[in-house]
Structure formats: structure tokens, C-alpha cells
Write an enzyme that holds these catalytic residues in place. Sequence first.
Site, PDB file in Angstrom:
ATOM      1  N   SER A 181     -16.403  -1.075 -10.989  1.00 19.13           N
ATOM      2  CA  SER A 181     -16.570   0.068 -11.886  1.00 19.13           C
ATOM      3  C   SER A 181     -16.236   1.364 -11.178  1.00 19.13           C
ATOM      4  O   SER A 181     -16.260   1.444  -9.941  1.00 19.13           O
ATOM      5  CB  SER A 181     -18.018   0.191 -12.408  1.00 19.13           C
ATOM      6  OG  SER A 181     -18.417  -0.971 -13.074  1.00 19.13           O
ATOM      7  N   ASN A 182     -15.967   2.393 -11.977  1.00 17.75           N
ATOM      8  CA  ASN A 182     -15.980   3.783 -11.529  1.00 17.75           C
ATOM      9  C   ASN A 182     -16.984   4.540 -12.386  1.00 17.75           C
ATOM     10  O   ASN A 182     -17.163   4.232 -13.567  1.00 17.75           O
ATOM     11  CB  ASN A 182     -14.620   4.475 -11.733  1.00 17.75           C
ATOM     12  CG  ASN A 182     -13.473   3.746 -11.094  1.00 17.75           C
ATOM     13  OD1 ASN A 182     -13.471   3.503  -9.902  1.00 17.75           O
ATOM     14  ND2 ASN A 182     -12.482   3.392 -11.903  1.00 17.75           N
TER      15      ASN A 182
END
Length: 803
Positions: A243-244
Site C-alpha cells: 500500500s501507499n
Amino acid sequence: MRTRLRRAVVTAVALFTAGTALPASAAQSAQSPQSSRQDHPSHGRLSATIRYTEYGIPHIVAKDYASLGFGTGWAQAADQVCTLADGFVTVRGERSRFFGPDAQADSLSSAAKNLSSDQYFGGVRAAGTVERLLAEPAPRGPSRQSKDVMRGFAAGYNAWLRQNRITDPACRGAAWVRPVTALDVAARGFALAVLGGQGRAVDGITAARPPGTAAAAPVRPDARDTARAARELFASDSAGMGSNAVAFRGTTTANGRGLLLGNPHYPWQGGRRFWQAQQTIPGELNVSGAALLGTPTVSIGHTAHVAWSHTVATGVPLNLHQLTLDPSDPTVHLVDGRPERMTRRSVTVAVQDGPPVTRTQWWTRYGPVVTSLGASLPLPWTRTTAYALNDPNAANLRASDTALGFARARTTADVLGSLRRTQGIPWVNTVAADSGGHTLFTQSQVLPRITDDLARRCSTPLGQVTYPASGVAILDGSRGDCALGSDPDAVQPGVFGPAKMPTLVDAPYAENSNDSAWLANADRPLTGYERVFGTIGTQRSLRTRGAIEDVAAMVQKGGLTVRDLQAQQFANRAPAGDLAAADAAKACAALPSGKATGSDGTVVDVGGACEVLAGWDRALDTGSRGALLFDRMWRKIPASQLWKVPFSAADPVRTPNTLNTDTPAFTTALADTVAELRAAGIPLDSRLGEHQFVVRNGQRLPVSGGTESLGVWNKIEPVWDPAGGGYTEVTTGSSYLQAVGWDGGRCPVARTLLTYSQSSNPNSPHFSDQTRLFSGERWVTSRFCEKDILSSPALRIVRVRER
């Protein structure tokens, strides 16, 4: 305040329902006629009102937690009944019965085949593990509200099954689609909790067998190979999920309020998909976002005043204990010289078209005996030594309580308070922003209490290598003084308390892209945490480096709005291209006669590739020419041979750099890529979207973004099929996107996108509608407030209740 909200919402729903005729499609699922008892459920019956807006997004209103779970279970079943049913087969240990023992297992564990999955989950069920966790008093166990939403979810799922016809061909008429219990829902939550621990080692747990009396001489794992395998196993760039997320403080925004961009990278198929909804108990909670399938609470989302996202953390949620065995009996191990007999757990699995299979697992005070962590990390059980796995999340059924705390939050301080109070997050970080302009990053996850001091004192020779390399501690299980101990602020023994969690409050930006907490803000690095949480001063991934460059530039620009977040999501800048494409083009042009030798010895004319690489816009947009050529070449260069300038902890965002075009690996990769694309009939200067797409209902949908090693924010992991035209499907990547801010009004300013859409049923109108939006890099305007929900041109209202 809460009373006024409750009255306003209930009145709005009642008035609108009374005055609105349902479309025929809604009437099939709605209960009719509407009665006062349905408006105000009584007699213990569960009920909810579901308002559907564009793209099939449900807004669920209920009077209490059990009814909220009921509406959520109903609505999830309507969209994802086959995927949900498949997961419930998993946690019941019945995959071999319905699908055969040798078929590949589903996504709720690492099991390679159904039989090992069933042995593990059947063992969990037979041992009453989940029942014991449900019986634990809060806060160590789940709260009454958490158990109510689980109970309600099961009832809602079952009610949908009873009252509707399944149209999804994946399970239409299947015997394995059956009613579920609250225990099944809790067991699914347990499976998600142990994904990083016992779930990672299912094959090693179920395959563990004591050596026979004629066993060969002990085989010790090679320390160097084991450390390398452990490092690779827990590396963020090889993880199945990532994820970011970034939060911006009010000092960087146009109006002094916070901003949050969430970009989780999760599987596009199977039981770890997200599902989008809004949940409301008037006067109690109001939250919009996405839940992991089979869970009754919102995992990532926002309330009226605060928004959060999660990123998969670098903390290692397990450790090993090396056991010293009784020389006369390998199922007895010694602790401080005293023998302890292992516990046998025999599990019988029903098998399709065959007799039942019974196997035995072996459990100790530390956890199960395990003979491997993945195929590349063997841990042999010999006459003298065995390994037991400790997974503290096997005692953690608190994630729903953490999520419910978020759903009631108004500030980032409330988010942090929920994390500290419930301690239910197993394997992710949390990034948050609020309307007051505050930001938060915290690695508040349930980790074994492995301090660096404990590792120094108690690591076995093997652990002395694996712990610094990977964070995987291997402790001497024969010593009582090597127990993990407890922190006074921890809700369960053997884990870190909240005071030890790396946390960053009110930084101008707080960003994470699956590296450790160290550079959540490059100007305010976090240090001082134990190695089990992650590394400090080590090389960052290209995705982290690119993300820090991007968000730092955004902070420098200032005046940020939600539109800037949307632009960042689809900027599709390839940091690898910025660092290496020009050098690659220059080295290509310098090749004698424009030729290079491939890995099979074939001389390839690569001259046409040079101008394509030079002209590439360094982006991974669907219209980018040269992106596919660079992508395929980049994947073929070993990471160890990429750079001339090495990593420097003094300059972690800009190093390593300078493509090493002097190594034969570069020219070999270039030759192999040109040959590969020509053999597939793909022009070197093709637009990316012509050969990176998904097919939905016979239609090609171009997809932008790219793979982990390119460093792009909009990460996708596509499937290469040259015979099919290139990248023809996505396995994991950008999933539930949200860009959230505030403008001073009562409603948050939110844009969302569920990249793979709400339903995996090809007959659903919401099978690919948001996927088409993703292909066009378009967003959904969130309808959070009542006026926005009730004004939706797609509004459809369904009343659901127990019959």
C-alpha cells in the site's frame, strides 16, 4: 447532538422510503409491504435500511450493532456471495470435501493445497481456538458490540441466502453455499489476523512429523541461506499485499485542514478483496469506506471529521523457538532441564471421492511445531531439534473493536486512542488526517515482544543471523528466562504495549509505502524502535523513494486540495525511468552495429529500442510509448547489478542511483526484451494500454500503473501473457482508493474508487463499472451526508429484516 442526528437520519430515511416507489430490481429484494414494525423493529428481530447510490455503493442504516452487522452481511452477500461462501468453506476446513484435496487453496492462508488448508483450519475449529477468544472479556477479547456485529453479519448473510436466488455462475446451485454462524464470521476474522504468522506457515505446520528411530544424522539449516530466505520472505517488495498512504497537515493545505490519500494494494480476486459501504447507527457512529470481504466493519475509510488508511507494515508478527528435544523421544522438549510433552492435535478431513485423511499436528507451549516457513526456508525436525512458531495474533480477535473505534472517531487522536485501547491491528500501519489539520502515522500492530536485548541474550546461533537480517527471531526454547515477558500497557502477554510503537504526530506529511517507520517523514525520521518492527538506516524501495519525492514536492508547493491527491494517484511517474531510462538509451545507442547478445546466445538487432527508450515520457500512462519496453527490460536485470552508486544512509531518498550499463546483465536484458516483444508481435513503441489491460464482459479495459520495482505510486502487478497480447489481468495492486479532505462544511470532501468494482458476479451491473472508471482514471464522488445520499439519481432503497 447525537439525539438530533439520530432523529434526522431516521426521519429522512422513513420519509423518503414512504414517498418513493422502488424500481423492480429493488422490489425483488425489498420486504413489502412496509409496516411500522419494519420502520421500528422490535421483538428482537434484526433489520436495516440499505440505500444504494451510484456504482452499487450501499449506505446501511441500523438501530444497533447487531442490526448494522445484519445489513452489512445482507449487502455483502448480494454482491459477493460466491467469494464469501468459498471463504467460509475454508475456515470450516472443508475445501477438500467440496473441491478435492490437491486443488490450490484460496487466499485466506499460504496453504499450497486444500488438504493442508483443511488440516490447519480444521485443527483450529477442533481445538475451540476461536470460541476461547470470543469468551475472553474485553479488552483482551472482543467487546459486546464487536460480537453483535459478527452475529448480525451471519444472520444477514443467511437471510439473503434464504430470500434470494444466486445468479453468479461461480456458485449457482453449489452444495457448498450454506448458512453460516457467528463462529464462522469470527473464524474468518481469525484467519485474517494470522495471515502474517500461522497463516504464513500452514504447510509447515501440517507437514510436521517427528523423525523415526532410524532417522538420518541431524541436518542443521545453513545460517546464511536461512537468513537470506527469511529476508526475502518478509521483504515488502515481494509481499502479496502492500500500500501507499499519505496524510498532509493543515499547514500544507489550501484551507488549513488535513488531507488523506489512501492507495492500498490488495488482491483483485478472491477473499482479500475490499467491498465498499457506509455504515450508520444514528447518534452512535457514521463511517464510509471499505471492508475486507467477510468482515463486518470498515477497514479503511473516513467519518465526518477524520480519514485513515492502512499500509502493510514491516513488523514481523511471529518468532520461532528452537526446541531441545529429549534424546529418547522427539515429541518431548526440555525447558530448564524439565521435560514437556508436545500436545497431539489429530485432524480428520473429509475428501472428495476418497476416504477421510487423518493427520497429526504437534503443539507446544510456544505454538505449533513447524518444519518450514515457505518453500525456501526449511526448519527440519531432527532427533535433537525442532522449531515452534509463536504467533501472538492467534490470540487477537480485536480488529473489529479497533475498526469500530475508528468509526466513532472525530480526530487523529481518537484514531490513536482506539489503537492503544484495543490493540487489534495484526500486520498494518495506520496513516490518518483530520479536519483540524492534524496528521498521524503509527506502526501500532500486535508483534511478539522481541526486544533487541532479548534477541542478544537468547538467540540461537541460527537466530543470531536471521534476526538482524530479517527481524525473524529464533530464541532458545530450552530456557525459561527467554520467555517474551509483558509490557504493562499491553492487553495480552508477550506483545509490545502502545508506548513502544513507532508513532509520528502532526508532521507536515506522514507517508508510508511499506518500508519501515524510519522515513515516514524524511525530515523527521523515526528511530529507537526494536529490530522486529523494521530497519533503520537501510535502503528504501523505489516506491518509497518516489513517494517521498512526490509528497515532499507537494508540501513545498503548498495550498493542497483533494484535486492534488487525485492527481498524485494517477501521476504514474516511474522513478526507475527517471533514474535509468536516459542512461539505458545512451548505452543502447553506443552498442556496436546496434546489436546485443541475448541469454540464449542469439545476437539481436536492438537498434530500434534506443530511440523508443529515449523518447519515453518516463510515465506509465496507458498512452505512454516505450513504457512496456522499459518495464520488460527492467524486470530482467538482477537488482544486485542495477546501480553504480551504492546506497548511503546519509542520502536515502536519492541513493542508489546511476544505471550500471557496463554490466553484461544490461545488454542481455535489452536483447531478451526486444526478442520477446517481437516474438509476441508487439511493436517496441506500443502504447502501454494496448498491451496492459483487463477484459471484462468481453471488453478490453486499458490499465495504467506498473509493477513494484518501477517505483510507481499507482502499483499494479499484471499477468504477462504474450500470446494474449501482453499483460492481460491484474493479480494485486491499487484497490480501494480514497482522497479525503474538508472544506468547513458539514460533509467531508471525498473521492473514492474501488478499482475492481463491487461484485465478482459477471451478471451484476456492478461487476466492472468502477473498473471502467479506473481505466479512465476517473473517481466516484462520495455521498456521505443525508442530503447527498437522498439526491442520488441512482438511489434505490431496500428494507431488509429477519423473517
